[in-house]
Design an enzyme around this catalytic site. Structure first.
Site, PDB file in Angstrom:
ATOM      1  N   CYS A   1      33.543  45.397  47.392  1.00  0.00           N
ATOM      2  CA  CYS A   1      33.523  44.051  47.904  1.00  0.00           C
ATOM      3  C   CYS A   1      33.879  43.598  49.331  1.00  0.00           C
ATOM      4  O   CYS A   1      33.512  42.505  49.636  1.00  0.00           O
ATOM      5  CB  CYS A   1      34.323  43.075  46.824  1.00  0.00           C
ATOM      6  SG  CYS A   1      36.206  43.759  46.641  1.00  0.00           S
TER       7      CYS A   1
ATOM      8  N   HIS B   1      34.849  41.795  37.623  1.00  0.00           N
ATOM      9  CA  HIS B   1      33.386  41.973  37.845  1.00  0.00           C
ATOM     10  C   HIS B   1      32.693  43.239  37.348  1.00  0.00           C
ATOM     11  O   HIS B   1      33.527  44.226  36.954  1.00  0.00           O
ATOM     12  CB  HIS B   1      33.253  42.218  39.325  1.00  0.00           C
ATOM     13  CG  HIS B   1      33.237  40.856  40.158  1.00  0.00           C
ATOM     14  ND1 HIS B   1      33.898  40.958  41.186  1.00  0.00           N
ATOM     15  CD2 HIS B   1      32.806  39.446  39.928  1.00  0.00           C
ATOM     16  CE1 HIS B   1      34.191  39.708  41.708  1.00  0.00           C
ATOM     17  NE2 HIS B   1      33.258  38.752  40.936  1.00  0.00           N
TER      18      HIS B   1
ATOM     19  N   ILE C   1      45.141  41.722  45.398  1.00  0.00           N
ATOM     20  CA  ILE C   1      44.201  40.340  45.160  1.00  0.00           C
ATOM     21  C   ILE C   1      42.812  40.689  44.609  1.00  0.00           C
ATOM     22  O   ILE C   1      41.848  40.055  44.969  1.00  0.00           O
ATOM     23  CB  ILE C   1      44.084  39.333  46.423  1.00  0.00           C
ATOM     24  CG1 ILE C   1      43.523  40.154  47.517  1.00  0.00           C
ATOM     25  CG2 ILE C   1      45.405  38.746  46.565  1.00  0.00           C
ATOM     26  CD1 ILE C   1      43.448  39.148  48.684  1.00  0.00           C
TER      27      ILE C   1
ATOM     28  N   ASP D   1      30.651  39.262  47.480  1.00  0.00           N
ATOM     29  CA  ASP D   1      30.480  38.571  46.484  1.00  0.00           C
ATOM     30  C   ASP D   1      29.556  37.237  46.915  1.00  0.00           C
ATOM     31  O   ASP D   1      29.172  36.492  45.923  1.00  0.00           O
ATOM     32  CB  ASP D   1      31.742  37.825  45.814  1.00  0.00           C
ATOM     33  CG  ASP D   1      32.585  38.838  45.364  1.00  0.00           C
ATOM     34  OD1 ASP D   1      31.934  39.672  44.426  1.00  0.00           O
ATOM     35  OD2 ASP D   1      33.823  39.016  45.494  1.00  0.00           O
TER      36      ASP D   1
END
Ligand code: GLY
Length: 256
Positions: free
Chosen positions: A251, A164, A245, A67
């Site tokens: 990611c 996302h 999470i 990210d």
């Protein structure tokens, strides 16, 4: 083909990471470390040289390095995460990326623009930028302008219902997209061959193509079989603690 990956060790504070799925429980830190080790081994098995950054305790979500930057072989863009608790992760990533790029090859998304790498989908020669709760129009425009200057076509696409853009789809070399129902009929993706992801396996829409192999989250046999039937060598990696999470396979690393 990718040569390098950058990952960051999960911090103990991982247990306080941002989540939209509290019903999945709190991540087990020790188990997350073991899963992270396995993830690194999978990237290495795909031929990548992996740089492992130290944990950042003050940033619970900092193992989700994707990210914070977008990396090409010869240049990188530092993002400006939309999540306020994550903005500070970028400064440390800039230091790390200086090992790979000279300062004039590192670019930035600036406020009021926000952009998170989970919203950047490279698909063949094109880049799609998700407009989500984390990536705003201004951030997408700054990023797309940089890409345009570099001769890379790109376009924004709306993202609703998931964190996302890459939460709901993955690009597999060969012109294929793994897509959840939300993205199956999106006009911008009309030219791709689509592999549908059933609702029950929606988390596995976030797979990771690396140098001809596909990393698939463990526990999603339908997607694994679909990919194997298409001829992809599949590596199964357990990401259960990161899923708690809102984290997935893409990611956890930067690849370039
Ligand atoms: N927990 C990952 C994120 O929300 O960015």
């Amino acid at each position: 083909m990718f040569r390098y990956a950058v990952v960051r060790r999960p911090a103990r504070s991982l247990v306080s990471g941002l989540t939209s799925s509290p019903h999945l429980g709190t991540p087990d830190y020790e188990k997350a470390l073991r899963q992270h080790d396995d993830y690194i081994r999978a990237l290495e098995a795909c031929g990548l040289s992996v740089t492992v950054l130290e944990a950042l305790e003050e940033y619970p979500d900092s193992c989700f390095v994707e990210d914070t930057a977008f990396c090409l072989p010869d240049r990188a863009v530092l993002t400006n995460p939309g999540a306020s608790s994550r903005k500070g992760e970028v400064e440390d990533m800039e230091r790390a990326l200086r090992s790979f790029y000279t300062p004039d090859r590192i670019f930035r998304i600036r406020a009021p623009g926000t952009l998170e790498g989970g919203d950047i989908l490279r698909a063949g020669g094109e880049v799609f930028v998700g407009l989500s709760d984390r990536t705003n129009q201004e951030g997408a425009i700054q990023f797309l302008n940089l890409l345009r200057d570099w001769g890379i076509p790109g376009q924004p696409v709306p993202v609703t219902g998931v964190l996302h853009l890459k939460t709901g789809l993955s690009f597999l070399e060969g012109g294929r997209l793994l897509v959840t129902e939300e993205f199956a009929e999106y006009p911008p993706f009309r030219d791709f061959e689509k592999i549908p992801v059933p609702e029950a396996e929606a988390y596995a829409a976030n797979c990771l193509w690396v140098n001809g192999n596909v990393l698939v989250p463990a526990g999603f046999p339908g997607i694994r079989t679909a990919l194997e039937d298409l001829g992809y060598p599949v590596l199964s990696v357990d990401t259960s603690e990161f899923r708690k999470i809102d984290g997935g396979l893409t990611c956890l690393s930067l690849r370039f």
